[in-house]
Design a protein around this motif. Structure first.
Motif, PDB file in Angstrom:
ATOM      1  N   THR A  68     -11.364   4.178   5.335  1.00 12.57           N
ATOM      2  CA  THR A  68     -11.604   3.419   4.116  1.00 12.57           C
ATOM      3  C   THR A  68     -12.166   2.025   4.353  1.00 12.57           C
ATOM      4  O   THR A  68     -12.754   1.441   3.440  1.00 12.57           O
ATOM      5  CB  THR A  68     -10.300   3.279   3.304  1.00 12.57           C
ATOM      6  N   GLY A 113     -11.211  -4.681  -1.750  1.00 10.77           N
ATOM      7  CA  GLY A 113     -10.777  -3.451  -1.101  1.00 10.77           C
ATOM      8  C   GLY A 113     -10.823  -2.274  -2.056  1.00 10.77           C
ATOM      9  O   GLY A 113     -11.330  -1.200  -1.725  1.00 10.77           O
ATOM     10  N   SER A 114     -10.308  -2.465  -3.253  1.00 11.01           N
ATOM     11  CA  SER A 114     -10.312  -1.398  -4.267  1.00 11.01           C
ATOM     12  C   SER A 114     -11.736  -1.039  -4.687  1.00 11.01           C
ATOM     13  O   SER A 114     -12.059   0.141  -4.890  1.00 11.01           O
ATOM     14  CB  SER A 114      -9.508  -1.835  -5.493  1.00 11.01           C
ATOM     15  N   ALA A 115     -12.591  -2.038  -4.805  1.00 15.06           N
ATOM     16  CA  ALA A 115     -13.978  -1.775  -5.198  1.00 15.06           C
ATOM     17  C   ALA A 115     -14.699  -0.956  -4.127  1.00 15.06           C
ATOM     18  O   ALA A 115     -15.452  -0.025  -4.435  1.00 15.06           O
ATOM     19  CB  ALA A 115     -14.708  -3.095  -5.435  1.00 15.06           C
ATOM     20  N   HIS A 116     -14.457  -1.292  -2.862  1.00 14.93           N
ATOM     21  CA  HIS A 116     -15.101  -0.544  -1.780  1.00 14.93           C
ATOM     22  C   HIS A 116     -14.594   0.886  -1.740  1.00 14.93           C
ATOM     23  O   HIS A 116     -15.389   1.833  -1.551  1.00 14.93           O
ATOM     24  CB  HIS A 116     -14.842  -1.239  -0.440  1.00 14.93           C
ATOM     25  N   LEU A 117     -13.303   1.080  -1.938  1.00 13.69           N
ATOM     26  CA  LEU A 117     -12.744   2.430  -1.948  1.00 13.69           C
ATOM     27  C   LEU A 117     -13.339   3.255  -3.087  1.00 13.69           C
ATOM     28  O   LEU A 117     -13.649   4.444  -2.912  1.00 13.69           O
ATOM     29  CB  LEU A 117     -11.226   2.374  -2.066  1.00 13.69           C
ATOM     30  N   SER A 118     -13.533   2.652  -4.237  1.00 11.53           N
ATOM     31  CA  SER A 118     -14.138   3.369  -5.370  1.00 11.53           C
ATOM     32  C   SER A 118     -15.544   3.844  -5.031  1.00 11.53           C
ATOM     33  O   SER A 118     -15.950   4.964  -5.394  1.00 11.53           O
ATOM     34  CB  SER A 118     -14.179   2.463  -6.604  1.00 11.53           C
ATOM     35  N   ASP A 147      -6.486   8.511   0.783  1.00 15.52           N
ATOM     36  CA  ASP A 147      -7.188   7.709  -0.219  1.00 15.52           C
ATOM     37  C   ASP A 147      -8.504   8.331  -0.667  1.00 15.52           C
ATOM     38  O   ASP A 147      -9.092   7.877  -1.654  1.00 15.52           O
ATOM     39  CB  ASP A 147      -7.455   6.302   0.330  1.00 15.52           C
ATOM     40  N   LEU A 202       0.826  -1.203   0.000  1.00 17.19           N
ATOM     41  CA  LEU A 202       0.000   0.000   0.000  1.00 17.19           C
ATOM     42  C   LEU A 202       0.863   1.257   0.000  1.00 17.19           C
ATOM     43  O   LEU A 202       0.646   2.183  -0.797  1.00 17.19           O
ATOM     44  CB  LEU A 202      -0.901  -0.006   1.239  1.00 17.19           C
ATOM     45  N   PRO A 233      -9.216  -7.781  -4.423  1.00 18.10           N
ATOM     46  CA  PRO A 233      -9.834  -6.708  -5.214  1.00 18.10           C
ATOM     47  C   PRO A 233     -11.023  -6.046  -4.532  1.00 18.10           C
ATOM     48  O   PRO A 233     -11.382  -4.924  -4.900  1.00 18.10           O
ATOM     49  CB  PRO A 233     -10.272  -7.424  -6.497  1.00 18.10           C
ATOM     50  N   LEU A 240      -6.827  -5.500   2.160  1.00 19.60           N
ATOM     51  CA  LEU A 240      -5.820  -4.886   1.294  1.00 19.60           C
ATOM     52  C   LEU A 240      -5.321  -5.839   0.215  1.00 19.60           C
ATOM     53  O   LEU A 240      -4.844  -5.389  -0.833  1.00 19.60           O
ATOM     54  CB  LEU A 240      -4.635  -4.407   2.141  1.00 19.60           C
TER      55      LEU A 240
END
Length: 391
Positions: A237, A285-290, A209, A83, A283, A280
């Protein structure tokens, strides 16, 4: 009978405006609250955390339920390294520490470094609870002049020469409370001053983020890695309740920090760290952040549009590129503190800007608006109510 607690320390132990806001809102769920800087409750990923917990137990077994290393759960340390490398922070897990939230990381640093009479320099305004922590250790907190781009390098240079502080505390990205972000050029100038004076800077970077526009900027750490204690968090996040903070510390600071943490709570929850490692490392994690970025960006746009529509002449506000906060300033004779109680009676809550200054003679003409927790359909009515009071 005397308690033996010094008055200054007793004062720092009392509840502050943020604590009071949480308490009030727990009793008044009808209030439209711009007061609390927390994630949107509707976006806290209960089902996702449950599935990550199951995956963590399946992968790590009972070791996720046992005591672990004070420094951190090794799989999370590795995911944290990945990260941070995406932020230009290239360091080995040996330089890292998993703390109990970003606030825990800051407190650990203070335990290791501060003492009665020590000096901490802060930008102005700054994060109020951090000032409370510094003072709880007996430190003298000194404000340094700042502008829309952050702390002023010349003012910092002068303050360092005058006060010989233990460290400088800064929030360069989407600052709490103003939302401002320090430019890359200003970061380089500040790092040069820090390096020349050979002083430590604590970089609080928990909102990084949540960027809604513009390009990411290099961290202060990247300009002065040997003089920077870098703090970030998953509270904004993933979930605050997991209390996952990540710190990158100079070697001579990491050792005493870990020794002190071991005597206080031994470690941050291994189970929570295992959940964070799964978050982390997959994938989801990235979808939730988006989803967070999309939702908060829309809320910020609604706030700014409502301020332009309803607020009276003479008021100005920041339009941040990310984070959770908008800073509103009124004319010099405007008294935001005097509006806190009337606003609650009308059904809207905010924090006065005076809560974010270290000096006693603080300006009273500013408001911090935290928009993340407010349902989007309630933002405009809340701003309209507040504007009417300000007028």
């Amino acid at each position: 009978m005397s308690t033996g607690v010094a008055l200054g320390r007793e004062t720092t132990m009392r509840s502050g405006p943020i604590d009071d806001a949480f308490a009030t809102l727990a009793r008044r769920p009808d209030v439209i609250s711009f007061a609390v800087g927390a994630p949107d409750p509707a976006l806290l990923p209960g089902e996702l955390v449950a599935s990550l917990a199951a995956a963590a137990i399946a992968k790590y077994g009972n070791s996720a339920l046992q005591y672990g290393l004070t420094q951190g759960f090794p799989p999370l340390l590795e995911q944290a390294r990945i990260l941070l490398s995406g932020r230009g922070i290239g360091c080995s897990p040996e330089r890292m520490h998993i703390a109990t939230g970003g606030s825990g990381a800051l407190h650990n640093i203070c335990m290791a470094l501060l003492y009665p009479g020590a000096v901490v320099l802060v930008e102005t305004p700054t994060y109020g609870p951090a000032v409370k922590v510094f003072r709880s250790h007996g430190a003298l907190v000194v404000e340094v002049a700042s502008d829309a781009d952050g702390i002023l390098p010349e003012a910092l240079d002068n303050a360092l020469a005058q006060h010989d502080p233990v460290f400088v505390y800064l929030l360069p990205t989407f600052q709490n409370p103003t939302g401002r972000t320090m430019s890359a050029a200003r970061r380089a100038q500040v790092a040069e001053v820090i390096t020349r004076h050979d002083v430590l800077v604590v970089e609080d970077d928990v909102y990084i983020d949540l960027r809604y526009r513009g390009e990411p900027l290099p961290t202060l750490w990247s300009f002065a890695p040997d003089r920077t204690a870098y703090i970030t968090s998953l509270s904004k996040t993933l979930a605050p309740a997991l209390r996952i903070g990540i710190a990158v510390l100079p070697g001579d600071l990491l050792e005493p920090v870990l020794a002190l943490k071991q005597g206080i709570d031994m470690q941050t929850s291994a189970f929570n760290q295992a959940i964070a490692a799964e978050f982390l490392g997959t994938p989801v994690g990235s979808a939730h952040l988006s989803l967070l970025v999309e939702t908060y960006a829309a809320k910020l746009n609604t706030v700014v549009a409502a301020l332009a529509k309803y607020f009276p002449t003479g008021f100005t506000w920041t339009e941040p590129d990310g984070g959770m906060f908008v800073w509103v300033e009124g004319p010099t004779d405007f008294d935001a503190d005097a509006l806190v109680v009337p606003a609650l009676h009308r059904g809207v809550a905010f924090l006065p800007g005076s809560a974010f200054f270290a000096a006693t003679d603080t300006p009273r003409n500013a408001i911090r608006l935290s928009f993340a927790t407010v349902p989007e359909h309630r933002i405009e009515p809340g701003i309209e109510l507040l504007a009417g009071l300000c007028a």
